[in-house]
Scaffold this motif. Structure first.
Motif, short mmCIF file in Angstrom:
data_model
loop_
_atom_site.label_atom_id
_atom_site.label_comp_id
_atom_site.label_asym_id
_atom_site.label_seq_id
_atom_site.Cartn_x
_atom_site.Cartn_y
_atom_site.Cartn_z
N LYS A 44 -9.36 -14.09 -0.96
CA LYS A 44 -9.83 -15.18 -0.20
C LYS A 44 -9.32 -15.52 1.22
CE LYS A 44 -12.39 -17.69 -4.11
NZ LYS A 44 -12.36 -18.82 -4.65
N TRP A 45 -8.05 -15.60 1.00
CA TRP A 45 -7.25 -15.81 2.29
C TRP A 45 -7.28 -14.81 3.13
CZ3 TRP A 45 -4.75 -19.24 4.77
CH2 TRP A 45 -3.62 -18.78 5.80
N PHE A 46 -7.36 -13.17 2.64
CA PHE A 46 -7.55 -12.41 3.83
C PHE A 46 -8.75 -12.78 4.64
CE2 PHE A 46 -8.81 -8.14 4.59
CZ PHE A 46 -7.86 -7.54 5.52
N GLY A 47 -9.94 -12.71 3.78
CA GLY A 47 -11.29 -13.16 4.44
C GLY A 47 -11.16 -14.24 5.37
N TYR A 48 -10.35 -15.36 4.96
CA TYR A 48 -10.29 -16.54 5.95
C TYR A 48 -9.58 -16.25 7.15
CZ TYR A 48 -11.98 -19.37 1.80
OH TYR A 48 -12.25 -19.73 0.87
N LEU B 192 4.62 -12.90 0.49
CA LEU B 192 4.78 -11.92 1.39
C LEU B 192 3.58 -11.23 1.91
CD1 LEU B 192 6.96 -10.66 2.86
CD2 LEU B 192 7.31 -8.91 1.05
N VAL B 193 2.71 -10.95 0.90
CA VAL B 193 1.52 -10.14 1.17
C VAL B 193 0.59 -11.12 2.04
CG1 VAL B 193 -0.77 -9.11 0.29
CG2 VAL B 193 1.78 -8.74 -0.74
N GLY B 194 0.61 -12.49 1.63
CA GLY B 194 -0.14 -13.26 2.36
C GLY B 194 0.17 -13.45 3.81
N LEU B 195 1.72 -13.32 3.92
CA LEU B 195 2.03 -13.33 5.40
C LEU B 195 1.69 -12.13 6.28
CD1 LEU B 195 4.11 -14.45 7.34
CD2 LEU B 195 6.10 -13.12 6.47
N ALA B 196 1.12 -10.99 5.70
CA ALA B 196 0.72 -10.03 6.35
C ALA B 196 -0.67 -9.96 6.84
CB ALA B 196 0.68 -8.60 5.38
N PHE B 197 -1.59 -11.11 6.27
CA PHE B 197 -2.87 -11.07 6.76
C PHE B 197 -3.04 -12.00 8.07
CE2 PHE B 197 -3.98 -11.99 1.94
CZ PHE B 197 -3.88 -10.47 1.75
N PRO B 198 -2.10 -12.69 8.73
CA PRO B 198 -2.51 -13.03 10.01
C PRO B 198 -1.99 -11.91 10.85
CG PRO B 198 -0.84 -14.39 8.92
CD PRO B 198 -1.47 -13.64 7.73
N ILE B 199 -0.72 -11.30 10.41
CA ILE B 199 -0.50 -10.16 11.33
C ILE B 199 -1.60 -9.25 11.45
CG2 ILE B 199 1.31 -8.72 11.66
CD1 ILE B 199 3.25 -10.31 10.07
#
Length: 285
Positions: A132-136, A183-190
Motif C-alpha cells: 500500500k505504501w508503495f502504491g501511495y 528499510l524497504v519502505g525507504l526505497a519507495f520515495p527514492i
C-alpha cells in the motif's frame, strides 16, 4: 474669363485632394520605415546567430536572447548531425537508448515483483502495508520537478548521474530487503524520484541534442529498445519465483547500473548542452 476662375468649392476640393495625397504619402513612408526596422531587428536576432542544428521552434536556435531587458549569450555546443543515420550511431543516442532501457527495466521489475518480494521477506501484514505504501508513493515523483528543471537547464549529464545513483541506492536496499520493512519502505520515495528523473531526462535530452526534426523517430527507436530489453524481466521473475528468492535478480539489476557511473567519460564534450546557461537557469518549472 469668368469660367476660367476656380470657384471656392472647386478650390476647397483641390486642397482636400492635395492634403489627402500628402497624408497617404506620409503613411506609406512610415509603414516602409517600420517594416525596415522590424526586418533589421529580426535579422539581428536570427540571421547570423542561428545554429544549423534542429528544426523550426527548437529552443537552442539563437545564440543571443533577451530576457526582461537583459541580453546574454547562449553557447552552442556539441556536434552537428547531418542525417538520421549519424544520429543513431552517435554516442549520445546510444547512451540515451541504453540508459532508458536499463533503468526502465529496473523500475518495471520492482513494480512487477513488489508484492511477491515483500511476501517472501515479511509477514503478510507487513507485506500488505508495504505494498500500500508503495502504491501511495509512486505517483509523487513530481515533487522533484523544480530540481529536475534546474539540473536539465544547467548540466543535463548531472541529472543522469543523480538518477543512476538513486537507482543504485534503491537497488541496494532491495538486495538487503530482508533486513526490515522500514528499510524497504525507504526505497519507495527514492523509486518515485528516480522514475520521474529518468523519464524527464530522456525526453529533454533527445530534443536538446538532436533537435525536433527527428524527435518522434528517435523516441520511437528508444521505446522499441526499451521494450526489447524489458523482455529480460520475464525470465528474471520466473527464475526468482522458482528459486523462491529475488536475491539473484536484485543483484543482477544492481550491477547493470554500475557502468553508467562513467557517463562523463563516455559522452563527448558538450553533449546535451546546447543553449545551456547556468546563470539563467530557472529554479521552478
Amino acid at each position: 474669363e469668368a469660367n476660367d476662375k476656380p470657384t471656392p468649392a472647386a478650390a476647397l476640393k483641390a486642397l482636400d485632394a492635395a492634403i489627402a495625397k500628402e497624408e497617404a504619402a506620409t503613411a506609406v513612408d512610415e509603414a516602409e520605415d517600420f517594416s525596415g526596422r522590424l526586418l533589421a531587428a529580426f535579422d539581428h536576432a536570427h540571421t547570423d546567430d542561428v545554429s544549423q542544428q534542429g528544426g523550426p521552434g527548437a529552443p537552442f536556435l539563437a545564440k543571443t536572447m533577451s530576457f526582461q531587458g537583459e541580453e546574454y549569450e547562449l553557447p552552442v555546443q556539441g556536434q552537428s548531425y547531418e542525417s538520421l543515420d549519424s544520429m543513431l550511431k552517435s554516442r549520445p543516442f546510444l547512451f540515451l537508448a541504453l540508459f532508458a532501457a536499463t533503468h526502465i527495466l529496473k523500475l518495471n521489475f520492482i513494480i512487477t515483483s513488489i508484492n511477491a518480494q515483500t511476501l517472501a521477506n515479511f509477514s503478510p501484514e507487513d507485506a500488505l502495508q508495504l505494498t500500500k505504501w508503495f502504491g501511495y508513493m509512486l505517483p509523487f515523483g513530481f515533487v522533484s520537478a523544480p530540481v529536475t528543471v534546474y539540473l536539465l537547464a544547467t548540466d543535463p549529464v548531472k541529472a543522469f548521474v543523480i538518477a543512476n545513483w538513486l537507482s543504485f541506492v534503491y537497488g541496494l536496499i532491495f538486495c538487503y530487503g530482508e533486513s526490515g520493512p522500514l528499510l524497504v519502505g525507504l526505497a519507495f520515495p527514492i523509486i518515485a524520484l528516480s522514475k520521474q528523473l529518468v523519464y524527464s531526462s530522456i525526453f529533454h535530452c533527445i530534443g536538446a541534442e538532436f533537435g525536433f526534426g527527428k524527435y518522434g523517430t528517435l523516441l520511437g527507436i528508444i521505446n522499441v529498445t526499451v521494450a526489447a530489453f524489458g523482455l529480460v524481466q520475464y525470465p528474471l521473475v520466473s527464475f526468482s519465483t522458482n528459486a523462491e528468492s529475488y536475491a539473484f535478480a536484485n543483484w543482477f539489476l544492481l550491477l547493470l547500473a554500475v557502468p553508467f557511473f562513467g557517463v562523463r567519460y563516455y559522452l563527448p564534450p558538450g553533449a546535451f548542452m546546447r543553449g545551456v546557461s547556468s546563470e539563467n537557469a530557472p529554479l521552478v518549472a
